[in-house]
Design a protein around this motif. Sequence first.
Motif, mmCIF file in Angstrom:
data_model
loop_
_atom_site.group_PDB
_atom_site.id
_atom_site.type_symbol
_atom_site.label_atom_id
_atom_site.label_comp_id
_atom_site.label_asym_id
_atom_site.label_seq_id
_atom_site.Cartn_x
_atom_site.Cartn_y
_atom_site.Cartn_z
ATOM 1 N N SER A 162 -1.435 37.445 48.911
ATOM 2 C CA SER A 162 -2.549 36.812 48.093
ATOM 3 C C SER A 162 -3.602 38.319 48.028
ATOM 4 O O SER A 162 -3.915 38.759 49.139
ATOM 5 C CB SER A 162 -3.229 35.634 48.584
ATOM 6 N N LEU A 189 -1.356 41.312 37.366
ATOM 7 C CA LEU A 189 -2.019 40.105 37.807
ATOM 8 C C LEU A 189 -2.380 40.229 39.376
ATOM 9 O O LEU A 189 -1.671 40.483 40.146
ATOM 10 C CB LEU A 189 -1.036 38.912 37.906
ATOM 11 N N GLU A 190 -3.943 39.750 39.638
ATOM 12 C CA GLU A 190 -4.359 39.801 40.832
ATOM 13 C C GLU A 190 -3.976 38.124 41.497
ATOM 14 O O GLU A 190 -4.424 37.505 40.931
ATOM 15 C CB GLU A 190 -6.034 39.898 40.963
ATOM 16 N N LEU A 191 -3.173 38.237 42.577
ATOM 17 C CA LEU A 191 -2.823 37.182 43.090
ATOM 18 C C LEU A 191 -3.913 36.580 43.787
ATOM 19 O O LEU A 191 -4.552 37.191 44.607
ATOM 20 C CB LEU A 191 -1.770 37.345 43.992
ATOM 21 N N ASN A 194 -6.723 32.945 40.306
ATOM 22 C CA ASN A 194 -6.724 31.840 39.502
ATOM 23 C C ASN A 194 -6.944 31.976 38.181
ATOM 24 O O ASN A 194 -7.376 31.249 37.383
ATOM 25 C CB ASN A 194 -7.491 30.846 40.123
ATOM 26 N N GLU A 201 0.539 31.658 40.238
ATOM 27 C CA GLU A 201 0.138 32.900 41.183
ATOM 28 C C GLU A 201 0.886 32.495 42.646
ATOM 29 O O GLU A 201 1.419 33.627 43.417
ATOM 30 C CB GLU A 201 -1.319 33.217 41.529
ATOM 31 N N ASP A 202 0.821 31.292 43.069
ATOM 32 C CA ASP A 202 1.350 30.938 44.279
ATOM 33 C C ASP A 202 2.837 31.446 44.433
ATOM 34 O O ASP A 202 3.367 31.704 45.706
ATOM 35 C CB ASP A 202 1.070 29.365 44.662
#
Length: 445
Positions: A162, A189-191, A194, A201-202
């Motif tokens: 994350s 994509l920035e984890l 949201n 993302e999880d």
Amino acid sequence: MKATWEKIEKNLGVLEVEVDAERVAKAIDKAFNKVVKKANVPGFRKGKVPRPIFESRFGVESLYQDAIDILLPEAYGEAVEQTDIFPVDRPEVDIEQFGKGQSFKFKAKITVKPEVTLGEYKGIEVPAQKAEVTEEELGAELKRLQERHAELVVIEDEPAASGDIAVIDFDGYVDGEAFEGGKAERHSLELGSNSFIPGFEDQVVGMATGDFKDVEVTFPENYQAEHLAGKPAVFKVKLHEVKRKQLPELDDEFAKDVSEFETLDEYKEDLKKQLESRKADELKGAKENAVVEKAAANAEVEIPQAMIDSEIQSMIRDFDMRLRQQGMNMDMFLSFSGQTQDDLRDQMKNDAEQRVRNNLVLEVIAKQENISVSDEDVEEELSKMAETYRRTPEEIRGILAANGSLDSLKGEISLRKTIEFLVENSKEVDAPAEAAEEKSEASAE
């Protein structure tokens, strides 16, 4: 012209107006001069038909609606001024009499600005607060600056976590069929941001470079694309690369890179002063809001729905303008957020009502305390605006005058002076022990 005003409810009344026959005749003359330019009468050029022939062919009654359109706005404006009322919505007009040789009679049902009964507005108590910056707050600001100046470093031997940037391909399917907008290559994509469908993302967290995975999610029930709302989907994901933020060291070199100071200690001292100034502004704003809202809460006023609706429209226009400054528009925002404009209006309703209430109460307090706006106040405000927009005060005045906004500017200055009056006449009291403890705990967090 005669005008009388009679209230029938709290904020509703009837304006009765009678305009003399001479003005009616002049309005009919103006209507004829307008209509004759388009009249087709055999043997005459357009605009050259004699009045008697025109009236004989079409009837003088054919001029009445145009004459009313000419005369009604003038008479209504004069009647409003004469009776000293302040309409806040369009009137419901009923024409009672109009004709050649007659006076013009009409009634207008009007919603007007409500009466305000003031309560206590002097000596309002507000918690005493100081613009002190704790070591924790200074540390949080330094952490934020570290994040802003962080470098992205490719991580090859650790799984995505994350906060990492995952560079992925994805291909989405619903009921085994690919859908529009569900495919991308090398998307960053920035984890934990949201920004994707909940759960997506999880499931990317823990993947390593080169991994393939089927990510199973369900579209939200309020998803903007109705044909996908509430449906399960499978995304085939390939992870190309993991990038992680590498924070710079908090040392003298960092201070040199991000400021004009040579040492970290100098930079921290300056940063602390900036935070104190920012907090002082925030506390000033909070104190102003507190005294205004308490004064408004102590007053009695019944706000017409028309005023709330008008304020909501103004808030929506402001919001749309901010969106455009960010490269978006209202349609895009509503699509991304899965909302309708009615949803947005509902969200703004309470704030709009509070704004209207606050302004109404401030206007009455200004009148009660003889708070006026001088020419010097206006010139000072014009000079500030000129400095902001890099124009001369004369240019700013000309622009506002052309837009009919000079009176609005005076109104804004009056409201600001009234807020200053309330603050000057308020009382600072020590915050209750429980509130102080809660604030201390919140700062520590």
